[in-house]
Motif scaffolding. Structure first.
Motif, PDB file in Angstrom:
ATOM      1  N   CYS A   1      -0.543  -5.813   2.754  1.00 19.63           N
ATOM      2  CA  CYS A   1      -1.783  -6.559   2.989  1.00 19.63           C
ATOM      3  C   CYS A   1      -1.653  -7.905   2.296  1.00 19.63           C
ATOM      4  CB  CYS A   1      -2.969  -5.805   2.395  1.00 19.63           C
ATOM      5  SG  CYS A   1      -3.095  -4.098   2.952  1.00 19.63           S
TER       6      CYS A   1
ATOM      7  N   LEU B   1       0.835  -1.199   0.000  1.00 18.43           N
ATOM      8  CA  LEU B   1       0.000   0.000   0.000  1.00 18.43           C
ATOM      9  C   LEU B   1       0.874   1.255   0.000  1.00 18.43           C
ATOM     10  CD1 LEU B   1      -2.561   1.514   0.087  1.00 18.43           C
ATOM     11  CD2 LEU B   1      -2.956   0.787   2.414  1.00 18.43           C
TER      12      LEU B   1
ATOM     13  N   TYR C   1      -0.505  -6.688   7.453  1.00 23.09           N
ATOM     14  CA  TYR C   1      -1.904  -6.891   7.802  1.00 23.09           C
ATOM     15  C   TYR C   1      -2.486  -8.055   7.009  1.00 23.09           C
ATOM     16  CZ  TYR C   1      -1.607  -1.971   9.369  1.00 23.09           C
ATOM     17  OH  TYR C   1      -1.252  -0.792   9.970  1.00 23.09           O
TER      18      TYR C   1
ATOM     19  N   PRO D   1       2.776  -0.429   4.489  1.00 20.36           N
ATOM     20  CA  PRO D   1       1.823  -1.445   4.907  1.00 20.36           C
ATOM     21  C   PRO D   1       1.722  -2.531   3.825  1.00 20.36           C
ATOM     22  CG  PRO D   1       0.871   0.759   5.113  1.00 20.36           C
ATOM     23  CD  PRO D   1       2.135   0.895   4.310  1.00 20.36           C
TER      24      PRO D   1
ATOM     25  N   ILE E   1      -5.547  -9.240   5.342  1.00 18.77           N
ATOM     26  CA  ILE E   1      -6.687  -8.457   4.847  1.00 18.77           C
ATOM     27  C   ILE E   1      -7.404  -9.276   3.776  1.00 18.77           C
ATOM     28  CG2 ILE E   1      -7.200  -6.425   3.371  1.00 18.77           C
ATOM     29  CD1 ILE E   1      -6.547  -5.414   6.088  1.00 18.77           C
TER      30      ILE E   1
END
Lengths: 253, 253
Positions: free
Chosen positions: B125, B108, B149, B123, B151
């Motif tokens: 995902c 991201l 993360y 970040p 996700i």
């Protein structure tokens, strides 16, 4: 020593008061505010008043109040041979209606009481009708900031509207980003790095060069998918900004 | 040691290749690109190819190509029992049409070849159909970033559209700010501090709390003055975003 009096008790007045109290060669002789309570905490450091008739002698009177009230308050200042300035980006120097000499001292930053600011980094746009006052404002500006610009009223108004785009409107787009995250149970923090990078990029690339994304590529498949995930208000904004980006690059082709 | 093969030669592939070559416990065994010339500079560091039939054995195949081509290229990968991931925010995991196991590895950030990036801050995902692949992607993600993360595809699509607002659209507003400055012979640099502060603020205030400006105050006098200074396209954007801000706060009153 430059003697300064500040009129106002809002965010700009709050931060300007703080920095001027700390600045060498500046004497903050008084702070005026209609509601005395808001500036009562300053009593330890300087004189405070809620009466325009009790204003002390100063070299510069800085009006830091909302745009709508600048004309009214300036009319009530009935001294001469002093310098009265306002701090508004959107108001011309001529909207000061006092007998005194006139100027503008615009701090180009978004102030909140909760956030400390580094004044050295804040651009200050100054302007005055008299050359000597311009020099005085330049001196005041340089004593608190490293970024001082002599800017006329028309230029300042254009900066003010540009700031609405890059600050008020940008912040609203952050708000929409946050709303989308909340709705989908994603932490908003996940967007912080891209937000910071987008802001940092423009110091090395022009925004025209930095543009990426489906609108620029006219990636209609992605554009449609995105639209389907948005509320009506978000859709309207998405459509208009997509069109504007597409047209910007369409023109360049 | 995780063996990785990257497919693609664009901005994401470029930065991901760079970081994986430097990362311990990762072996970048090969980079594929349709146009060999774009990845020729990598020959010194790893194997390069423009033929999907010559792909080497790896644990993870990372497809970093434009959204429109992900389905097509994934169909051509005819091996099994390996993990194939794409790096797109807007494409579901199901759009991978290979026989192999599937996943997503979405970075991201907005990448330009000209700008160095700090991967630790980006970040990542990740998502996979198999639990063991999820663990493998987590390991890969954690080896290059501090912000990883898990996700799912729906959440990721929502992040992607949110990123369009806070990155693509925000950058376009910077562009408009720049255009206004140019027209009025004001250096765009004057807006940099407010741009940076606006981006920094959201780490301590929500965008809802951070909002300021004439739209929020419904300062119609200023709004009219601003409109008069804008081109038609700028006016449309100004009007719509002003309305959206005003409605946001109107609802809260």
């Amino acid at each position: 020593m430059i003697k300064v009096c500040i009129l106002g008790g809002g965010n700009v007045a709050y931060h300007l008061t703080n920095i001027l109290l700390k600045t060498k060669n500046i004497e903050l002789v008084q702070v005026y505010n209609r509601t005395l309570n808001h500036i009562k905490y300053l009593e330890k450091f300087t004189s405070v008043t809620n009466s325009l008739n009790q204003l002390k002698e100063a070299d510069i009177y800085i009006i830091c109040i909302s745009d709508n009230c600048i004309e009214t308050i300036s009319k009530k200042l009935n001294f001469k041979n002093k310098l009265v300035v306002h701090t508004s980006g959107g108001i011309g120097i001529d909207e000061l209606k006092c007998q005194a000499n006139k100027g503008v001292f615009y701090l180009l930053q978004s102030f909140s009481k909760e956030r400390a600011v580094n004044f050295k980094e804040i651009p200050i746009c100054y302007e005055a009708t008299l050359k000597k006052d311009e020099e005085l404002l330049e001196k005041l500006a340089k004593s608190i900031s490293n970024h001082c610009y002599k800017i006329n009223s028309n230029q300042r108004k254009s900066i003010h509207v540009a700031a609405v785009f890059v600050n008020n409107f940008v912040n609203h787009l952050y708000h929409i980003g946050n709303e989308i995250c909340k709705k989908n149970k994603v932490p908003f923090e996940i967007l912080w790095p891209i937000i910071k990078e987008t802001a940092a990029k423009i110091e090395t690339l022009t925004p025209l060069e930095a543009q990426t994304g489906p609108a620029k590529r006219n990636d209609t498949k992605t554009l449609k998918k995105h639209q389907a995930m948005l509320t009506q208000n978000q859709q309207e904004i998405y459509t208009l900004l997509t069109k504007s980006i597409f047209n910007t690059y369409g023109e360049k082709l």
